[in-house]
Design an enzyme around this catalytic site. Structure first.
Site, short mmCIF file in Angstrom:
data_model
loop_
_atom_site.label_atom_id
_atom_site.label_comp_id
_atom_site.label_asym_id
_atom_site.label_seq_id
_atom_site.Cartn_x
_atom_site.Cartn_y
_atom_site.Cartn_z
N ALA A 198 0.82 -1.21 0.00
CA ALA A 198 0.00 0.00 0.00
C ALA A 198 0.85 1.26 0.00
O ALA A 198 0.45 2.29 -0.53
CB ALA A 198 -0.95 0.00 1.19
N THR A 199 2.05 1.19 0.58
CA THR A 199 2.93 2.37 0.56
C THR A 199 3.23 2.76 -0.88
O THR A 199 3.08 3.93 -1.27
CB THR A 199 4.25 2.05 1.29
OG1 THR A 199 3.95 1.73 2.65
CG2 THR A 199 5.20 3.23 1.25
N ASN A 235 -5.58 3.93 10.48
CA ASN A 235 -4.83 2.80 11.01
C ASN A 235 -4.56 2.89 12.50
O ASN A 235 -4.16 1.92 13.11
CB ASN A 235 -3.50 2.65 10.24
CG ASN A 235 -2.75 3.95 10.14
OD1 ASN A 235 -3.25 4.92 9.54
ND2 ASN A 235 -1.58 4.02 10.73
N GLN A 240 -6.45 -0.52 5.60
CA GLN A 240 -7.06 -1.04 6.83
C GLN A 240 -8.48 -1.54 6.63
O GLN A 240 -8.97 -2.33 7.42
CB GLN A 240 -7.08 0.05 7.92
CG GLN A 240 -5.72 0.37 8.51
CD GLN A 240 -5.10 -0.78 9.28
OE1 GLN A 240 -5.77 -1.69 9.76
NE2 GLN A 240 -3.79 -0.76 9.39
N SER A 284 -3.33 -3.49 0.42
CA SER A 284 -2.15 -4.20 0.91
C SER A 284 -2.56 -5.63 1.23
O SER A 284 -3.64 -5.86 1.78
CB SER A 284 -1.62 -3.52 2.17
OG SER A 284 -0.53 -4.24 2.69
N ALA A 285 -1.70 -6.60 0.91
CA ALA A 285 -2.06 -8.00 1.19
C ALA A 285 -1.83 -8.37 2.65
O ALA A 285 -2.61 -9.12 3.24
CB ALA A 285 -1.26 -8.94 0.28
N HIS A 286 -0.75 -7.83 3.25
CA HIS A 286 -0.39 -8.36 4.58
C HIS A 286 -1.27 -7.84 5.71
O HIS A 286 -1.15 -8.31 6.84
CB HIS A 286 1.10 -8.11 4.87
CG HIS A 286 1.45 -6.70 5.25
ND1 HIS A 286 1.52 -6.28 6.55
CD2 HIS A 286 1.75 -5.62 4.50
CE1 HIS A 286 1.87 -5.01 6.59
NE2 HIS A 286 2.01 -4.58 5.35
N THR A 344 9.39 -7.50 -13.18
CA THR A 344 8.83 -8.85 -13.31
C THR A 344 7.81 -9.10 -12.20
O THR A 344 8.08 -8.83 -11.03
CB THR A 344 9.97 -9.90 -13.22
OG1 THR A 344 10.91 -9.60 -14.26
CG2 THR A 344 9.43 -11.30 -13.38
N CYS A 394 9.78 4.62 23.18
CA CYS A 394 10.60 3.44 23.43
C CYS A 394 10.51 2.40 22.33
O CYS A 394 11.50 1.85 21.90
CB CYS A 394 10.14 2.77 24.72
SG CYS A 394 11.41 2.69 25.97
C1 LIG Z 1 -0.21 -0.59 6.57
C2 LIG Z 1 -0.72 0.62 5.90
C3 LIG Z 1 -0.08 1.16 4.78
C4 LIG Z 1 1.20 0.58 4.24
O1 LIG Z 1 0.99 -0.66 3.65
P1 LIG Z 1 2.22 -1.59 3.22
O2 LIG Z 1 1.59 -2.63 2.37
O3 LIG Z 1 2.79 -2.12 4.47
O4 LIG Z 1 3.18 -0.74 2.46
C5 LIG Z 1 -0.61 2.28 4.20
N1 LIG Z 1 -1.73 2.84 4.67
C6 LIG Z 1 -2.38 2.37 5.74
C7 LIG Z 1 -3.62 3.02 6.22
C8 LIG Z 1 -1.89 1.24 6.40
O5 LIG Z 1 -2.52 0.77 7.47
#
Ligand SMILES: *Cc1c(COP(=O)(O)O)cnc(C)c1O
Length: 508
Positions: free
Chosen positions: A75-76, A155, A183, A203-205, A243, A332
């Site tokens: 997503a970044t 997020n 999110q 984003s997949a993760h 690729t 921290c």
């Molecule tokens: C996690 C997140 C991203 C970044 O996604 P990545 O796939 O880790 O680069 C961007 N925007 C929001 C709102 C997110 O929670």
């Protein structure tokens, strides 16, 4: 040591079993090792076919057409490509962007980058309800506004923006709308047509898929193209060359296919857990809700509960929550040392932003985990408060042996991050006992404990001579935190001054 309870699903999720299987199948199948762009041979076409099947699953979750989805590294990258790529492709139509101060860094930094290239950026501030009002977007639109970029779900808080209403306003005002849905995808229904969204980041993760893969939806008619950020072999219609990672893409496709089948069930599950945890935390005095998680369902995703704790220092709170994998607003444990900018924009003080805790829930989260988290949290807050400045022993002369003088000295402030109170019993010119009450980081707390050790039994004048730098070196406190130790020195000196004053008074 019991296992850590993972409650950080808003940061990343474990890869679903079916997704691991799908990825493994691709990696273990020699035919699928072909480059999906190699259309001249059968293995290449087979690899392309599984990529296209995944693309269709991703598109289906947001009601897009498969050819409107291009794969990115996450997503970044999708946010960067949507914002910078759209702005550069349309620069002849205007030089103005609209976004909000509560966006993810990927959006904020992309907009800031364009501001450096001469774009005007309107940074919207949420209203008193913490949300970006559609009317605020309407008011920010200018004749040359090219793009509005606002997230679907925040997020940090899980709060949901009314993107459908904003989509209608953008259409009317002639601007494109980009939505960061990292999110919300798979957690809330998304229909890019009905919501009139022109670009959407995924984003997949965040949705039980692998890390390192995401996607950008680009409306075929309204946007058509974005200027690429990378240059190379022309993949993804030249907008994102490189690729294609077949196994990652298949993993994302499988994760999104599964999400579509259980979006309602997933949402009910996390909302129930969130309500269960909030009902416990709400009972602790001074625990404040950040965002709308406690107030109905439509304004939140349901998978995040973000709270701040009054009267407890953020770093010490997080140190005390070691058993829980949660996100923190304090220095921290996070990469930057500013307290959460989102909570600051939402009106929390620096101290409350630092003492924030983001719990986030996922498919594997159980009632037992939530109950344990509530117990751990409750215990941490209780213990920290017992040693906080507000809860010192009643400081009166009552019951003290004759000849005892009581002295008290304090320094610092909670807003500045450190407040220390010392209380000493002085008999015959010596410190008979010394107690510390601390609002501060774990280092400050350790240094106070050491000061108590060193000064108990010492001549009272030693209270004014303790060298904070020695305490720091002794305890391995990093030099950048040494400033906090000066508060300890000041409090001890004030304690000595108080004793001086007490001596002048007639004995009780
Ligand atoms: C996690 C997140 C991203 C970044 O996604 P990545 O796939 O880790 O680069 C961007 N925007 C929001 C709102 C997110 O929670």
């Amino acid at each position: 040591m019991t296992a850590t309870i993972y409650l950080d699903y808003a940061a990343s999720t474990p890869v679903a079993r079916e997704v691991v299987a799908a990825i493994t199948r691709v990696l273990g199948e020699p035919v699928l090792a072909a480059n999906p762009a190699a259309g001249t041979h059968a293995p290449g076409r087979q690899a392309a076919a599984v990529v296209e099947r995944a693309r269709a699953s991703v598109a289906a979750l947001i009601n897009a057409d498969p050819d409107e989805v291009i794969f990115t590294s996450g997503a970044t990258e999708a946010d960067n490509l949507a914002i910078i790529g759209t702005a550069r492709f349309r620069k002849s139509r205007g030089r103005h962007l609209v976004t909000a101060l509560t966006e993810h860094k990927a959006v904020l930094e992309s907009c800031r980058h364009l501001a450096g290239e001469g774009w005007r950026v309107t940074w919207l501030r949420p209203g008193t309800d913490g949300l970006i009002a559609p009317a605020a977007v309407a008011a920010a639109l200018e004749p040359d506004t090219v793009l509005v970029s606002l997230m679907h779900a925040n997020n940090e808080t899980g709060d949901v923006t009314d993107v459908a209403a904003i989509g209608a306003i953008c259409r009317q005002g002639g601007a494109l709308l980009h939505v960061d849905a990292a999110q919300s995808a798979g957690r809330l229904p998304i229909d890019v047509r009905a919501m009139q969204i022109d670009l959407l980041s995924l984003s997949a993760h965040k949705l039980y898929g692998p890390k390192g893969i995401g996607a950008l939806f680009i409306d075929r008619e309204r946007v058509r193209r974005v200027e690429p950020l990378l240059f190379g072999g022309g993949q993804e219609r030249g907008m994102r060359p490189g690729t294609l990672p077949t196994h990652q893409i298949v993993g994302m496709g499988e994760a999104f296919r599964i999400a579509a089948t259980r979006i309602g069930e997933d949402r009910l599950h996390v909302m129930r857990l969130r309500d269960r945890l909030w009902s416990r935390l709400q009972a602790i005095p001074g625990v404040l809700l950040n965002g709308h998680a406690g107030q109905g369902t439509s304004q939140t995703t349901g998978h995040i509960l973000n709270v701040s704790v009054a009267g407890v220092e953020g770093e010490s709170l997080h140190a005390a929550l070691e058993e829980l994998a949660v996100a923190s607003g304090s220095a921290c444990t996070s990469l930057t040392d500013e307290p959460s900018y989102v909570l600051r924009v939402l009106g929390r003080s620096p101290a409350l932003a630092r003492s924030s805790v983001r719990f986030s829930f996922g498919r594997p989260t159980t009632d037992r985990e939530v109950d344990r988290a509530a117990d751990v949290f409750n215990r941490a807050v209780t213990e920290l408060r017992e040693r906080a400045p507000g809860s010192g022993p009643p400081f009166t002369q009552d019951g003290e042996p004759a000849g005892t003088l009581l002295a008290r000295g304090e320094a610092g402030s909670e807003e500045a991050g450190t407040r220390v109170v010392f209380a000493a019993r002085v008999r015959e010119g010596r410190v008979a006992s010394l107690e510390a009450r601390v609002f501060g980081c774990p280092h400050t707390r350790a240094a106070c404990d050491r000061a108590v050790q060193l000064l108990t039994g010492a001549a009272v004048a030693e209270l004014g001579r303790l060298e904070p730098r020695l305490l720091g070196a002794d305890l391995g406190i990093p030099p950048e935190k040494a400033g906090r130790l000066l508060v300890i020195q000041d409090a001890l000196r004030n304690c000595l001054a108080d004793w001086d004053n007490a001596q002048l008074k007639p004995a009780p």
